[in-house]
Design a protein around this motif. Structure first.
Motif, short mmCIF file in Angstrom:
data_model
loop_
_atom_site.label_atom_id
_atom_site.label_comp_id
_atom_site.label_asym_id
_atom_site.label_seq_id
_atom_site.Cartn_x
_atom_site.Cartn_y
_atom_site.Cartn_z
N VAL A 267 4.91 14.45 -3.30
CA VAL A 267 4.66 15.34 -4.44
C VAL A 267 4.57 16.79 -3.96
N GLY A 268 4.98 17.70 -4.83
CA GLY A 268 4.94 19.11 -4.51
C GLY A 268 3.63 19.75 -4.93
N LEU A 269 3.27 20.84 -4.25
CA LEU A 269 2.09 21.62 -4.60
C LEU A 269 2.53 23.05 -4.87
N ASP A 270 1.88 23.71 -5.83
CA ASP A 270 2.20 25.08 -6.18
C ASP A 270 1.36 26.05 -5.36
N GLY A 271 1.66 27.34 -5.50
CA GLY A 271 0.86 28.39 -4.87
C GLY A 271 1.55 29.03 -3.70
N GLU A 272 0.85 30.02 -3.11
CA GLU A 272 1.45 30.80 -2.03
C GLU A 272 1.68 29.99 -0.77
N ARG A 273 0.99 28.86 -0.61
CA ARG A 273 1.16 28.01 0.57
C ARG A 273 1.84 26.70 0.20
N SER A 274 2.67 26.73 -0.83
CA SER A 274 3.24 25.51 -1.40
C SER A 274 4.21 24.83 -0.45
N ARG A 275 4.32 23.52 -0.61
CA ARG A 275 5.33 22.72 0.07
C ARG A 275 5.96 21.83 -0.98
N SER A 276 7.28 21.82 -1.07
CA SER A 276 7.96 21.06 -2.11
C SER A 276 7.98 19.58 -1.78
N ALA A 277 8.20 18.78 -2.83
CA ALA A 277 8.32 17.33 -2.64
C ALA A 277 9.53 17.00 -1.77
N ASP A 278 10.61 17.74 -1.95
CA ASP A 278 11.82 17.48 -1.15
C ASP A 278 11.56 17.74 0.33
N ASP A 279 10.84 18.81 0.63
CA ASP A 279 10.52 19.12 2.03
C ASP A 279 9.65 18.03 2.64
N ARG B 206 0.88 -1.17 0.00
CA ARG B 206 0.00 0.00 0.00
C ARG B 206 0.92 1.23 0.00
N ILE B 207 0.88 1.97 -1.09
CA ILE B 207 1.79 3.09 -1.29
C ILE B 207 1.00 4.40 -1.23
N GLY B 208 1.47 5.34 -0.44
CA GLY B 208 0.81 6.63 -0.31
C GLY B 208 1.41 7.66 -1.24
N LEU B 209 0.54 8.40 -1.93
CA LEU B 209 0.97 9.57 -2.70
C LEU B 209 0.51 10.77 -1.88
N LEU B 210 1.47 11.49 -1.32
CA LEU B 210 1.17 12.55 -0.36
C LEU B 210 1.63 13.90 -0.88
N GLY B 211 0.70 14.86 -0.90
CA GLY B 211 1.02 16.25 -1.20
C GLY B 211 0.29 17.13 -0.22
N MET B 212 1.00 18.02 0.47
CA MET B 212 0.39 18.84 1.52
C MET B 212 0.82 20.30 1.41
N LEU B 213 -0.03 21.18 1.89
CA LEU B 213 0.30 22.60 1.94
C LEU B 213 1.24 22.86 3.11
N ALA B 214 1.98 23.95 3.03
CA ALA B 214 3.02 24.24 4.02
C ALA B 214 2.44 24.55 5.40
N ASP B 215 1.18 25.03 5.46
CA ASP B 215 0.60 25.39 6.75
C ASP B 215 -0.19 24.25 7.39
N LYS B 216 -0.07 23.04 6.86
CA LYS B 216 -0.74 21.87 7.44
C LYS B 216 0.23 21.03 8.26
N ASP B 217 -0.31 20.25 9.19
CA ASP B 217 0.49 19.46 10.12
C ASP B 217 0.92 18.15 9.46
N ALA B 218 1.98 18.22 8.68
CA ALA B 218 2.47 17.02 7.98
C ALA B 218 2.94 15.96 8.96
N ASP B 219 3.59 16.37 10.05
CA ASP B 219 4.08 15.40 11.03
C ASP B 219 2.92 14.58 11.60
#
Length: 439
Positions: free
Chosen positions: A360-372, A331-344
């Motif tokens: 995966v990365g998301l664009d926009g003013e609240r973006s969070r990169s895939a690397d992060d 079961r593999i997760g594809l995860l993309g989240m905004l920078a102001d969300k609780d990823a932990d």
């Protein structure tokens, strides 16, 4: 080049215009939107025979969807307003179970524009203008039941300019911390701001902050809380609802089916509908709950599951439901989240359910990169198979990686799910065209 006349704008052009007309995207408060609503005549007569407003951190969409399905199964005309949308803005306004067409939405926007410029111009956000347009469209039809989903918070949300006949608070958890803070008692007070004096308040969780009940009691609202005045008994296969009708008489519904959505939300929808004056029919309730669907909430497309959960509370529910479903492969997760969300918190909730991840990365003013995001996953001891700049590119890679017995979970944000859902539909269209060419 001069701006096009509002009377000649397409729906897409209207949406672009609404996005640009206010200096900030979120501007909580009711004064401006209420002034325009007054000019539109929205306070002159009831929007519908009964109005239910639904607030909460998680479970709002599920509760609204089940309220709509249950009401229609009882023969009621309905209108629902929700946000955000996944693929089309039209999803936000449903009239008798059907998405509003472009013409209906445009007429609403035109009426809002006319009203906000009638006298001293009043600036509105995208959400405020969309809400007023939807309310005007609903008022034009005067349905038996209107169901409004709060966009953010409750007390200062645009839908709260109208007094609900029944107010619903589903859950309270941390989310939108920039606007609502991190104190659960404070968040609870904001959510409870949709409740009204002397009117039913349906509380759909057994673990709400004390502030929700305090607000309800201070108003003199008639409180119906899960585990107190209504109950959900049993598990998904065949569960039972026990509650009260509008006169306070006990009602019991047995052998209800699994709606594929949280049972607490189903129980809450049943109690809200009963308090809206509907005499619940057991057969109609079974039929509605067996057929209800909600895109982006535990939505299975083959061996892909799409869920918009983007905070730890929602992720915990998702993990519990997945644990009930055996998977022969990975079961593999594809995860993309905004920078102001609780990823932990989200990763901790899902970690024991998934074997590996695609970040995966998301664009926009609240973006969070895939690397992060990948670094956060690895800090929690999770295996990251791939990093992609977008949900689409991540889905393309994962589609080639999945084995016959594997499953994919797409989650973390409405934006992540929306993009993968659009990719999935495009993939189906491409396959269809290829089959026609090869026929």
């Amino acid at each position: 080049m001069p701006e096009a006349s509002s009377s000649s704008l397409s729906l897409d052009a209207w949406l672009v215009r609404l996005e640009r007309q206010h200096p900030v995207s979120i501007d909580l408060g009711l004064e401006r939107v209420a002034r325009v609503g007054r000019r539109m005549g929205l306070f002159d007569a009831p929007l519908a025979t009964r109005l239910v407003t639904v607030a909460g951190t998680n479970g709002k969409g599920s509760t609204v969807a089940m309220l709509e399905a249950l009401a229609q199964a009882h023969g009621l005309s309905t209108a629902t307003y929700t946000s955000p949308h996944l693929l089309r803005y039209n999803e936000r306004l449903r009239l008798d179970g059907q998405e509003a067409d472009d013409a209906t939405l445009i007429r609403g926007f035109e009426r809002v524009e006319e009203a906000r410029l009638a006298g001293e111009p009043i600036s509105l956000t995208y959400f405020e203008a969309g809400t007023l347009g939807a309310l005007w469209s609903i008022a034009e039809r005067r349905p038996d039941l209107a169901i409004l989903e709060v966009g953010l918070g409750g007390r200062l949300d645009a839908v709260n300019i109208l007094d609900a006949d029944v107010g619903v608070v589903t859950t309270v958890a941390q989310d939108h911390a920039v606007f609502l803070g991190t104190d659960l008692e404070g968040i609870g007070r904001e959510k409870a701001g949709i409740l009204r004096a002397g009117r039913p308040a349906v509380l759909g969780s057994t673990v709400l902050p004390a502030s929700v009940r305090e607000v309800a009691d201070a108003l003199g609202a008639e409180v119906h809380a899960l585990g107190e005045r209504f109950h959900r008994v049993g598990e998904a296969k065949a569960w039972e609802w026990q509650g009260l009708d509008v006169s306070g008489c006990p009602v019991r519904l047995k052998e209800l089916p699994d709606p594929g959505l949280p049972l607490d939300n189903a129980a809450t929808a049943l109690q809200a509908l009963a308090l809206a004056g509907v005499s619940l029919d057991e057969v109609a309730c079974r039929r509605a709950l067996a057929a209800v669907t909600l895109p982006g909430r535990m939505q299975w497309l083959g061996n892909w599951c799409l869920d918009v959960g983007h905070n730890p509370h929602a992720a915990g529910y998702l993990a519990a439901r997945l644990a009930e479903r055996p998977c022969a492969g990975r079961r593999i997760g594809l995860l993309g989240m905004l920078a102001d969300k609780d990823a932990d918190g989200v990763i901790e909730a899902l970690a024991g359910t998934l074997d590996a991840w695609v970040a995966v990365g998301l664009d926009g003013e609240r973006s969070r990169s895939a690397d992060d995001l990948a670094a956060t996953l690895e800090a929690h001891g999770q295996r990251v198979l791939y990093r992609a700049v977008s949900p689409t590119s991540g889905a393309e890679w994962l589609a080639d990686e999945l084995g016959e017995d594997d499953e994919a979970l797409v989650c973390g944000s409405f934006f992540t799910v929306a993009e993968v859902l659009a990719w999935w539909e495009s993939r189906l269209r491409r396959r269809g065209h290829d089959e026609i060419r090869n026929a």
